[in-house]
Design an enzyme around this catalytic site. Structure first.
Site, PDB file in Angstrom:
ATOM      1  N   SER A  49       3.575   9.685   2.360  1.00 17.06           N
ATOM      2  CA  SER A  49       2.998   9.134   1.134  1.00 17.06           C
ATOM      3  C   SER A  49       1.595   9.699   0.994  1.00 17.06           C
ATOM      4  O   SER A  49       1.005  10.187   1.976  1.00 17.06           O
ATOM      5  CB  SER A  49       2.935   7.605   1.239  1.00 17.06           C
ATOM      6  N   TYR A 100       0.781  -0.262   5.671  1.00 18.66           N
ATOM      7  CA  TYR A 100       1.457   0.882   5.066  1.00 18.66           C
ATOM      8  C   TYR A 100       0.690   2.172   5.345  1.00 18.66           C
ATOM      9  O   TYR A 100       1.277   3.196   5.723  1.00 18.66           O
ATOM     10  CB  TYR A 100       1.589   0.648   3.568  1.00 18.66           C
TER      11      TYR A 100
END
Length: 302
Positions: free
Chosen positions: A148, A161
């Site tokens: 990501s 995350y």
């Protein structure tokens, strides 16, 4: 890898989002597909769709947090097709909130899927692919790990995350270097998407019961969830477009895959902070209203 027809692709997180689009594009390329997910109904739906179009598809219910289940996925691929050429370590989940408010269960769930899922994929499939390459001088392989932009940046209220995705970037870069060191005919890429409508903001729907929190979400977790849903749902780049970018990168043997190259300005600022030893820059410098919204929502809760 230029010719994908009749090659075998293994895709985790295949029931939705990027994984589903990888599967659809792979089918259009004439690939044989091994699709894995924890969501049986989603797996059944994508299998029925692709089989009806003429694709050869194997599905496997697989929790990538579990090494034995990833091994079973590899065994299923070999039993059905006798080879593996492409591996998409793609399964991922999201969680947010002020980093000190995340529970042990939050860390175990997010790291279990996002990081350990990739670890298990790399340690299970890479030796298998190297063995296949030793048996076939024409063998070509490629491994794509889904990280990501959060693996290159550190936005507030995304700590769990962020940590998981930074680790995936590091693992992927090391994998690339290690494969090159041994002259393996296997490429590696890391996918770093920004906000793309994939359903990841609803990933808690598949959170296992043993890792659910007994207490209600904190104020920061609620606002992080709200902002994530808004950002993801309003994304202008589709999961299908990202799948096409990824397949292009595989053909070009390109390592870094970005859905939103313009976001790299923030990465450049972060790296300049590191190189110059200055404190981390404000990630909302260009959008102060976002910081103001966050602070207003969290006022009195910290």
């Amino acid at each position: 890898m230029q010719n994908l027809e009749q090659r075998v692709a293994v895709i985790t997180g295949a029931a939705s989002g990027f994984g589903r689009e990888f599967a659809r594009l792979g089918a259009r390329e004439g690939m044989k597909l091994v699709l894995a997910d924890v969501q049986q109904d989603g797996l059944d739906a994508i299998r029925a769709e692709l089989v009806s179009s003429g694709a050869e598809v194997e599905t496997c219910l697989c929790d990538v947090r579990k090494a034995e289940q990833v091994q079973a996925l590899a065994d299923a691929a070999m039993a059905r097709f006798g080879a593996v050429h492409l591996v998409f370590n793609n399964a991922g989940v999201g969680s947010g909130g002020l980093v000190w408010e995340n529970s042990v269960a939050d860390w175990e769930w997010v790291l279990g899927v996002n990081l350990w899922g990739v670890i298990h994929g790399v340690r299970t499939f890479t030796p298998l692919m190297l063995k296949l390459a030793a048996q076939d001088s024409d063998y070509e392989g490629h491994i794509v790990n889904t990280a990501s932009m959060a693996g290159l940046l550190n936005a507030p209220t995304m700590g769990v995350y962020n940590v998981s995705k930074h680790a995936v970037v590091s693992l992927s870069e090391t994998l690339y270097q290690d494969l090159d060191l041994v002259d393996a005919p296997i490429g590696a890429s890391v996918l770093c998407p920004y906000f793309v409508p994939t359903g990841i903001s609803e990933s808690h729907r598949n959170r296992p019961d043993e890792l659910r929190n007994a207490s209600r979400p904190t104020a920061s977790q609620q606002v992080a969830q709200m902002m994530s849903q808004k950002a993801v749902s309003s994304g202008k780049v589709s999961a299908e477009a990202v799948a096409e970018m990824t397949f292009d990168a595989i053909r070009q043997n390109r390592f870094y895959i970005y859905s939103h190259p313009q976001a790299l300005d923030n990465v450049r600022t972060r790296m300049e902070d590191v190189l110059e030893g200055r404190n981390p820059s404000d990630p909302y410098a260009a959008a102060p209203q976002v910081r103001e919204l966050l602070q207003s929502k969290l006022k009195g809760h910290a």
